[in-house]
Design a protein around this motif. Structure first.
Motif, PDB file in Angstrom:
ATOM      1  N   SER A  60     156.485  94.656  36.859  1.00 18.67           N
ATOM      2  CA  SER A  60     156.811  95.032  35.484  1.00 18.67           C
ATOM      3  C   SER A  60     157.258  96.487  35.350  1.00 18.67           C
ATOM      4  O   SER A  60     157.876  96.857  34.353  1.00 18.67           O
ATOM      5  CB  SER A  60     155.595  94.785  34.578  1.00 18.67           C
ATOM      6  OG  SER A  60     154.517  95.633  34.956  1.00 18.67           O
ATOM      7  N   ARG A  61     156.974  97.319  36.343  1.00 14.12           N
ATOM      8  CA  ARG A  61     157.338  98.745  36.267  1.00 14.12           C
ATOM      9  C   ARG A  61     158.684  99.038  36.920  1.00 14.12           C
ATOM     10  O   ARG A  61     159.124 100.179  36.910  1.00 14.12           O
ATOM     11  CB  ARG A  61     156.250  99.589  36.938  1.00 14.12           C
ATOM     12  CG  ARG A  61     154.909  99.482  36.228  1.00 14.12           C
ATOM     13  CD  ARG A  61     153.904 100.445  36.812  1.00 14.12           C
ATOM     14  NE  ARG A  61     152.642 100.377  36.082  1.00 14.12           N
ATOM     15  CZ  ARG A  61     151.626 101.208  36.269  1.00 14.12           C
ATOM     16  NH1 ARG A  61     151.734 102.159  37.190  1.00 14.12           N
ATOM     17  NH2 ARG A  61     150.526 101.094  35.579  1.00 14.12           N
ATOM     18  N   ILE A  62     159.293  98.027  37.476  1.00 12.12           N
ATOM     19  CA  ILE A  62     160.579  98.221  38.155  1.00 12.12           C
ATOM     20  C   ILE A  62     161.672  97.532  37.334  1.00 12.12           C
ATOM     21  O   ILE A  62     161.568  96.325  37.038  1.00 12.12           O
ATOM     22  CB  ILE A  62     160.537  97.645  39.586  1.00 12.12           C
ATOM     23  CG1 ILE A  62     159.404  98.301  40.383  1.00 12.12           C
ATOM     24  CG2 ILE A  62     161.880  97.845  40.285  1.00 12.12           C
ATOM     25  CD1 ILE A  62     159.182  97.693  41.748  1.00 12.12           C
ATOM     26  N   GLY A  66     156.748  97.464  44.824  1.00 12.32           N
ATOM     27  CA  GLY A  66     156.114  98.528  44.056  1.00 12.32           C
ATOM     28  C   GLY A  66     155.420  99.518  44.962  1.00 12.32           C
ATOM     29  O   GLY A  66     155.505  99.425  46.197  1.00 12.32           O
ATOM     30  N   GLU A 107     149.347 106.082  41.075  1.00 14.23           N
ATOM     31  CA  GLU A 107     148.300 106.662  40.230  1.00 14.23           C
ATOM     32  C   GLU A 107     146.945 106.540  40.904  1.00 14.23           C
ATOM     33  O   GLU A 107     146.639 105.550  41.556  1.00 14.23           O
ATOM     34  CB  GLU A 107     148.274 105.953  38.871  1.00 14.23           C
ATOM     35  CG  GLU A 107     149.611 105.988  38.143  1.00 14.23           C
ATOM     36  CD  GLU A 107     149.583 105.140  36.894  1.00 14.23           C
ATOM     37  OE1 GLU A 107     148.472 104.855  36.412  1.00 14.23           O
ATOM     38  OE2 GLU A 107     150.643 104.766  36.403  1.00 14.23           O
ATOM     39  N   LYS A 117     151.580  93.130  36.995  1.00 14.39           N
ATOM     40  CA  LYS A 117     151.371  94.153  35.977  1.00 14.39           C
ATOM     41  C   LYS A 117     151.666  95.551  36.493  1.00 14.39           C
ATOM     42  O   LYS A 117     152.311  96.363  35.809  1.00 14.39           O
ATOM     43  CB  LYS A 117     149.934  94.082  35.458  1.00 14.39           C
ATOM     44  CG  LYS A 117     149.603  95.114  34.393  1.00 14.39           C
ATOM     45  CD  LYS A 117     148.169  94.958  33.917  1.00 14.39           C
ATOM     46  CE  LYS A 117     147.827  96.009  32.872  1.00 14.39           C
ATOM     47  NZ  LYS A 117     146.421  95.894  32.408  1.00 14.39           N
ATOM     48  N   HIS A 118     151.213  95.873  37.704  1.00  8.76           N
ATOM     49  CA  HIS A 118     151.342  97.244  38.217  1.00  8.76           C
ATOM     50  C   HIS A 118     152.475  97.397  39.230  1.00  8.76           C
ATOM     51  O   HIS A 118     152.669  98.491  39.754  1.00  8.76           O
ATOM     52  CB  HIS A 118     150.022  97.685  38.849  1.00  8.76           C
ATOM     53  CG  HIS A 118     148.881  97.678  37.885  1.00  8.76           C
ATOM     54  ND1 HIS A 118     148.738  98.629  36.902  1.00  8.76           N
ATOM     55  CD2 HIS A 118     147.824  96.825  37.762  1.00  8.76           C
ATOM     56  CE1 HIS A 118     147.637  98.368  36.202  1.00  8.76           C
ATOM     57  NE2 HIS A 118     147.067  97.285  36.706  1.00  8.76           N
TER      58      HIS A 118
END
Length: 342
Positions: free
Chosen positions: A265-267, A292, A296, A261-262
């Motif tokens: 999925s952000r790449i 990743g 944050e 999820k962190h």
């Protein structure tokens, strides 16, 4: 028959019998009474008998007033009162029968009273010490039971939060496939069903084997692979000796879900997830690496899944277990769980 006699009566019988035998021993050896006459033995029996009666009667009396609930100052006063009262009752009974009626001894009254006070003081001192130790033991047992109950409730609360948290994330993944590829969505629902079935089987357990936990993780990653396709690469390095070791249920799945999820999925180009389980001395070490970065503040080890991992490790293993998540390098996040061997 002997098992039905409680500890108090055993202590009374053995204690006064020991007092009787000690006096006989001193009479035969220290005071060199080579053959104490019948009057000596009868006199001693009467003294022991009234000591027994006096201490037992006063014990029954204080039990009616729940003396164990008294504060320390009142217990000191109670001790003095019991010592004095039982000593007087013991000596009066002994004096009336042994000296006044049977004329078995010519011991001065002052000496007899002091002897009675001395033996009853010892008796009540041992009695109070016994109850003090017993209360401490029961208090510790009650405290351990309370801590175990609290731990169980906290674990159940965390599990109750984890399952909906995972289900909602999985349903969101499936929803994204419904319009795009219905066939894959049906496959994803089957994978989710397998995960939920495995989860329900381990719901009541505090720990499960790593092998069972890996089966859930593999089903979860198979579901996610439908969504990410070639963007998701998974690699396992599992020491076979660790497969039967116990881990908190859903812990590994939660950490892998966090990596997806962190991280992945952000790449845009996706990334890889590496799962390692090994033994280091007397510790079981699980490492999860994913492509990743922790950027944050709210993800710097403080997300819900990460907090639940720390809480469960603490509840199950205390300070013997640890959890850490960090940026391993500029492209990789590493989560490490260290647990003691059960």
């Amino acid at each position: 028959m002997f098992k039905q006699i409680n500890k108090y009566w055993w202590c009374q019988l053995l204690g006064w019998s020991a007092y009787f035998l000690i006096n006989v021993f001193f009479a035969l050896s220290v005071y060199r009474k080579t053959s104490p006459d019948a009057a000596y033995y009868l006199n001693l029996v009467i003294f022991v008998l009234f000591g027994f009666i006096a201490t037992h009667l006063f014990r029954r009396l204080i039990h009616r007033f729940a003396w164990v609930n008294y504060n320390f100052e009142n217990q000191i006063l109670l001790f003095i009162g019991l010592m004095t009262g039982s000593g007087l009752v013991s000596y009066i009974g002994y004096y009336f029968f042994g000296i006044y009626l049977l004329h078995l001894s010519d011991t001065p009254i002052q000496v007899g009273i002091v002897g009675s006070f001395l033996i009853t003081t010892i008796w009540w001192f041992l009695y109070f010490i016994w109850h003090y130790i017993e209360r401490n033991r029961r208090s510790q047992v009650d405290q351990l039971k309370l801590e175990a109950t609290v731990k169980e409730l906290e674990l159940k609360t965390i599990k109750a939060q984890l399952n909906p948290h995972f289900i909602f994330n999985a349903l969101n993944s499936i929803r994204a496939l419904v319009d795009e590829n219905p066939q894959r969505a049906r496959t994803a629902i089957t994978e989710l069903s397998n995960i939920l079935r495995s989860s329900m089987q381990t719901e009541k357990a505090e720990t499960v084997s790593l092998e069972n936990e890996l089966n859930i993780v593999k089903d979860y990653l198979a579901l996610e692979h439908i969504r990410f396709e070639e963007r998701l690469n998974v690699r396992y390095e599992i020491d076979p000796d660790t497969l039967e070791l116990q881990v908190p249920p859903m812990m590994l799945q939660t950490l892998v879900e966090n990596a997806i999820k962190h991280g992945i999925s952000r790449i845009i180009r996706g990334g890889s997830v590496y799962i390692n389980s090994s033994l280091k001395g007397m510790q079981h070490v699980i490492t999860i690496e994913n492509t990743g970065q922790i950027i944050e503040n709210n993800m710097n080890g403080h997300g819900f899944g990460l907090q639940s991992t720390r809480q469960r490790l603490s509840l199950l293993f205390g300070s013997r277990a640890s959890f850490d998540i960090r940026n391993k390098d500029e492209q990789t996040v590493e989560a490490t769980v260290v647990m003691p061997l059960l």
